[in-house]
Design a protein around this motif. Structure first.
Motif, PDB file in Angstrom:
ATOM      1  N   ILE A 111      41.081  33.159  34.115  1.00  0.00           N
ATOM      2  CA  ILE A 111      41.077  34.596  34.425  1.00  0.00           C
ATOM      3  C   ILE A 111      40.614  34.836  35.861  1.00  0.00           C
ATOM      4  O   ILE A 111      41.249  35.576  36.619  1.00  0.00           O
ATOM      5  CB  ILE A 111      40.175  35.363  33.430  1.00  0.00           C
ATOM      6  N   LEU A 112      39.522  34.188  36.249  1.00  0.00           N
ATOM      7  CA  LEU A 112      38.988  34.391  37.593  1.00  0.00           C
ATOM      8  C   LEU A 112      39.940  33.870  38.665  1.00  0.00           C
ATOM      9  O   LEU A 112      40.116  34.511  39.710  1.00  0.00           O
ATOM     10  CB  LEU A 112      37.611  33.735  37.729  1.00  0.00           C
ATOM     11  N   ASP A 113      40.567  32.723  38.420  1.00  0.00           N
ATOM     12  CA  ASP A 113      41.517  32.179  39.400  1.00  0.00           C
ATOM     13  C   ASP A 113      42.711  33.108  39.576  1.00  0.00           C
ATOM     14  O   ASP A 113      43.156  33.359  40.697  1.00  0.00           O
ATOM     15  CB  ASP A 113      41.995  30.786  38.976  1.00  0.00           C
ATOM     16  N   GLY A 114      43.230  33.612  38.466  1.00  0.00           N
ATOM     17  CA  GLY A 114      44.366  34.536  38.540  1.00  0.00           C
ATOM     18  C   GLY A 114      43.994  35.835  39.226  1.00  0.00           C
ATOM     19  O   GLY A 114      44.734  36.350  40.073  1.00  0.00           O
ATOM     20  N   ALA A 115      42.836  36.366  38.876  1.00  0.00           N
ATOM     21  CA  ALA A 115      42.377  37.611  39.507  1.00  0.00           C
ATOM     22  C   ALA A 115      42.154  37.394  41.000  1.00  0.00           C
ATOM     23  O   ALA A 115      42.512  38.251  41.817  1.00  0.00           O
ATOM     24  CB  ALA A 115      41.094  38.093  38.837  1.00  0.00           C
TER      25      ALA A 115
END
Length: 197
Positions: free
Chosen positions: A16-20
């Motif tokens: 999630i953090l990488d995509g965001a």
């Protein structure tokens, strides 16, 4: 029902953090919607909201992770005996911080976001205090080893070294990729003044 492992939970959070982070680096914090983040990570709203209540919480988590990467880089290097020289120390950390093309852009956005987000401002301020304390210890070691003049307060040198690293990240974010060797060589030249050629 089988319990989900901590490794799976950590991997999902990182996903999630990488995509965001990719979304934010492309479009900025305010032009990126939660729908954009959901599309980027390929997860349902429920899956994402299980980890984060909203976009601001994701922003704080990303900023915390990036700042932690920077701090751990300096902390690891500072534990070495003898401590690496400033050019090597900052070069090593810059390679960690700038390992993806999103990090420099995110750092600049985080700095501006702290003007409106108190939680983020608190995280950044706390990290800066830790970083400054660590750099003071490094500078004091340089001074004890006779590598750096000791008539200048270590606190002053620490702030300057942090500002130099921040400035390099800003240049990369604003003007494009810059070889890390440039900051290393520049620091070597600055720290050799008065030594002749």
């Amino acid at each position: 029902m089988a319990r989900v492992s901590q490794e799976h939970l950590d991997a999902r959070r990182s996903q999630i953090l990488d995509g965001a982070a990719r979304c934010f680096a492309r479009n900025g914090f305010h032009a990126t919607s939660m729908q954009d983040v959901l599309q980027e990570v390929g997860l349902s709203a429920g899956a994402v909201y299980r980890y984060f209540r909203g976009k601001d919480e994701i922003i704080v988590a990303i900023a915390t992770d990036v700042m932690r990467t920077v701090f751990e880089g300096y902390e690891t290097a500072a534990a070495l005996d003898p401590a690496p020289l400033p050019a090597d120390l900052i070069g090593t950390v810059m390679r960690r911080v700038l390992d993806t093309d999103t990090h420099a852009h995110l750092v600049i956005q985080v700095w501006t976001e702290t003007l409106r987000n108190q939680e983020l401002s608190d995280v950044l301020r706390s990290t800066f205090v830790e970083m400054r304390t660590l750099w003071v210890k490094i500078v004091e070691r340089y001074q004890e080893q006779g590598l750096m003049r000791d008539d200048i307060p270590a606190e002053h040198v620490a702030r300057t070294m942090i500002a130099l690293a921040q400035g390099f990240v800003a240049q990369v974010a604003l003007f494009g990729e810059a070889p890390i060797e440039e900051i290393e060589n520049g620091l070597r030249a600055l720290t050799s003044m008065g030594k002749g050629s």
